[in-house]
Design an enzyme around this catalytic site. Structure first.
Site, PDB file in Angstrom:
ATOM      1  N   GLY A  32       0.821  -1.213   0.000  1.00  0.00           N
ATOM      2  CA  GLY A  32       0.000   0.000   0.000  1.00  0.00           C
ATOM      3  C   GLY A  32       0.848   1.254   0.000  1.00  0.00           C
ATOM      4  O   GLY A  32       0.768   2.072   0.911  1.00  0.00           O
ATOM      5  N   GLY A  37      -0.340   8.260   1.278  1.00  0.00           N
ATOM      6  CA  GLY A  37      -0.733   7.288   2.302  1.00  0.00           C
ATOM      7  C   GLY A  37       0.394   6.991   3.273  1.00  0.00           C
ATOM      8  O   GLY A  37       1.519   7.463   3.122  1.00  0.00           O
ATOM      9  N   GLY A  39       1.814   4.035   3.901  1.00  0.00           N
ATOM     10  CA  GLY A  39       2.820   3.120   3.353  1.00  0.00           C
ATOM     11  C   GLY A  39       3.914   3.876   2.608  1.00  0.00           C
ATOM     12  O   GLY A  39       5.100   3.575   2.737  1.00  0.00           O
ATOM     13  N   ASP A  86      -2.343  -7.153  -6.018  1.00  0.00           N
ATOM     14  CA  ASP A  86      -3.724  -6.782  -5.715  1.00  0.00           C
ATOM     15  C   ASP A  86      -4.189  -7.763  -4.640  1.00  0.00           C
ATOM     16  O   ASP A  86      -4.415  -8.940  -4.916  1.00  0.00           O
ATOM     17  CB  ASP A  86      -4.593  -6.905  -6.970  1.00  0.00           C
ATOM     18  CG  ASP A  86      -6.059  -6.561  -6.691  1.00  0.00           C
ATOM     19  OD1 ASP A  86      -6.384  -6.245  -5.518  1.00  0.00           O
ATOM     20  OD2 ASP A  86      -6.870  -6.619  -7.628  1.00  0.00           O
ATOM     21  N   LEU A  87      -4.289  -7.275  -3.420  1.00  0.00           N
ATOM     22  CA  LEU A  87      -4.632  -8.144  -2.290  1.00  0.00           C
ATOM     23  C   LEU A  87      -6.059  -8.681  -2.369  1.00  0.00           C
ATOM     24  O   LEU A  87      -6.418  -9.611  -1.653  1.00  0.00           O
ATOM     25  CB  LEU A  87      -4.393  -7.413  -0.970  1.00  0.00           C
ATOM     26  CG  LEU A  87      -2.903  -7.181  -0.672  1.00  0.00           C
ATOM     27  CD1 LEU A  87      -2.711  -6.051   0.326  1.00  0.00           C
ATOM     28  CD2 LEU A  87      -2.240  -8.460  -0.167  1.00  0.00           C
ATOM     29  N   ASN A 113       0.487  -2.997   5.285  1.00  0.00           N
ATOM     30  CA  ASN A 113      -0.120  -1.692   5.510  1.00  0.00           C
ATOM     31  C   ASN A 113      -1.374  -1.449   4.672  1.00  0.00           C
ATOM     32  O   ASN A 113      -2.267  -0.726   5.087  1.00  0.00           O
ATOM     33  CB  ASN A 113       0.938  -0.618   5.204  1.00  0.00           C
ATOM     34  CG  ASN A 113       0.360   0.771   5.088  1.00  0.00           C
ATOM     35  OD1 ASN A 113       0.087   1.432   6.082  1.00  0.00           O
ATOM     36  ND2 ASN A 113       0.147   1.227   3.859  1.00  0.00           N
ATOM     37  N   THR A 134      -9.565  -8.069   1.263  1.00  0.00           N
ATOM     38  CA  THR A 134      -8.436  -7.171   1.027  1.00  0.00           C
ATOM     39  C   THR A 134      -7.574  -6.951   2.271  1.00  0.00           C
ATOM     40  O   THR A 134      -6.351  -6.899   2.191  1.00  0.00           O
ATOM     41  CB  THR A 134      -8.950  -5.796   0.547  1.00  0.00           C
ATOM     42  OG1 THR A 134      -9.837  -5.993  -0.566  1.00  0.00           O
ATOM     43  CG2 THR A 134      -7.818  -4.873   0.151  1.00  0.00           C
ATOM     44  N   SER A 165      -6.203  -1.142  13.696  1.00  0.00           N
ATOM     45  CA  SER A 165      -6.864   0.119  14.019  1.00  0.00           C
ATOM     46  C   SER A 165      -7.632  -0.018  15.322  1.00  0.00           C
ATOM     47  O   SER A 165      -8.016  -1.117  15.712  1.00  0.00           O
ATOM     48  CB  SER A 165      -7.855   0.471  12.907  1.00  0.00           C
ATOM     49  OG  SER A 165      -8.723   1.511  13.303  1.00  0.00           O
ATOM     50  N   TYR A 186     -24.968  -6.851   5.690  1.00  0.00           N
ATOM     51  CA  TYR A 186     -23.735  -6.060   5.691  1.00  0.00           C
ATOM     52  C   TYR A 186     -23.859  -4.724   6.422  1.00  0.00           C
ATOM     53  O   TYR A 186     -24.787  -3.966   6.204  1.00  0.00           O
ATOM     54  CB  TYR A 186     -23.309  -5.803   4.249  1.00  0.00           C
ATOM     55  CG  TYR A 186     -21.967  -5.103   4.098  1.00  0.00           C
ATOM     56  CD1 TYR A 186     -20.776  -5.761   4.408  1.00  0.00           C
ATOM     57  CD2 TYR A 186     -21.894  -3.797   3.618  1.00  0.00           C
ATOM     58  CE1 TYR A 186     -19.544  -5.137   4.247  1.00  0.00           C
ATOM     59  CE2 TYR A 186     -20.652  -3.163   3.448  1.00  0.00           C
ATOM     60  CZ  TYR A 186     -19.491  -3.836   3.770  1.00  0.00           C
ATOM     61  OH  TYR A 186     -18.276  -3.214   3.609  1.00  0.00           O
TER      62      TYR A 186
END
Length: 320
Positions: A32, A37, A39, A86-87, A113, A134, A165, A186
């Site tokens: 990331g 950002g 990262g 791409d996670l 990250n 992700t 977090s 959701y």
């Protein structure tokens, strides 16, 4: 060599200066790394403070090229390499891991990250709820696939850092329904919270399994920061409707103060390089210090950590 004076307003640059001897010569992989950002800021300061090689990982080659160009503009001698990953795609994760495993260098520090936050419901290429896919499933697979490369670190004390977090308070792992009944039930903040709890439990289980091989693993809360992470949230919308946790409790965010990007990246640098916290592997940090008192018990529960590992193996279809 641990600085008790580091805290809320400490910037990454200050921490990297303090731990420069620990950063020097190391190979560091950070996911990331888009400009703007945390990262990217982590990659910038460790490059500046003489890391041996910094691998900047992210979804788009162009964005990584831009990041490298910007870092080299400040630190011309920086040794940087890009890695497209791409996670949200297990195929992409496997491809990136194979690329890392073909490197001649071992990985001394891995900083997981990259993340998305409170996105509307959608699924990854593999059909997983996007935030869990992700923020946890992709990193779980990537980390395990390159783990031999990490354990091969010549330092004898490799580190893995999972950026979690305080949002972990929104939800424990929903073992009976991790994907929210295909989106029918959701709730974006509960879904985010589940992934941040997963980051913490994953660090604990890595620590438990590989401590004997010298590995230390940590999770952390970077602080509330306005970065591209909040791409799905307009600032005025963030607190427009009450944010509720898994029990329906409304979170009081009235005294919320944003951190800057340099302040938000300082804890990454402590978690990755402070030699004095190695004995507390598996811990969670906030504001540059170990902060276990700020954790929910479900996010530091070793039974749940083991259970999550097994669930994650089942989801990716591979055992580690």
């Amino acid at each position: 060599m641990s600085n008790k004076n580091f805290g809320y307003h400490t910037e990454a640059e200050e921490v990297a200066t303090y731990f420069e001897s620990e950063i020097k010569g190391k190979t560091v992989l950070i996911t990331g790394c888009t400009i703007g950002g945390l990262g990217f800021e982590a990659a910038r300061v460790v490059s500046k403070h003489h890391a041996g090689l910094v691998i900047v990982a992210g979804r788009k080659q162009e964005a990584l090229d831009e990041a490298i160009k910007k870092i080299k503009g400040e630190t011309p001698s920086a040794n940087l390499r890009s890695l497209v990953i791409d996670l949200a795609s297990l195929e992409s994760v496997r491809h990136a891991a194979a690329e890392v495993n073909a490197y001649s260098e071992p990985i001394d520090v891995l900083i997981n990250n990259a993340a998305i936050m409170a996105s509307p419901y959608y699924t990854t290429k593999d059909g997983f709820e996007a935030q869990l896919g992700t923020n946890h499933i992709g990193p779980f697979l990537f980390t395990n696939l390159i783990l031999p490369k990490v354990l091969a670190s010549k330092t004898g004390a490799p580190r893995i850092v999972n950026v979690s977090s305080m949002g972990h308070v929104f939800s424990p792992i929903r073992f009976d329904d991790p994907f929210f009944d295909n989106g029918k039930s959701y709730q974006k903040w509960v879904a985010y919270g589940q992934t941040k709890t997963a980051n913490m439990l994953f660090a604990r289980e890595l620590s438990k399994r590989y401590k004997s091989q010298g590995l230390a693993a940590f999770s952390l809360h970077p602080g509330g920061i306005q970065t591209n992470l909040g791409r799905d949230i307009q600032p005025d919308e963030l607190f427009a409707e009450p944010i509720k946790d898994y029990d329906g409790n409304v979170l009081d965010l009235s005294g919320f103060v944003y951190k800057t990007i340099p302040e938000g990246t300082s804890t990454h640098i402590v978690a990755a390089f402070d030699p004095n916290i190695a004995s507390q592997s598996g811990s969670y940090l906030s504001d540059c210090q170990i902060a276990m008192e700020q954790t929910k018990s479900y996010a530091t529960d070793d039974v749940q950590a083991e259970k999550l590992w097994a669930l994650s193996e089942k989801i990716v279809g591979q055992q580690f």
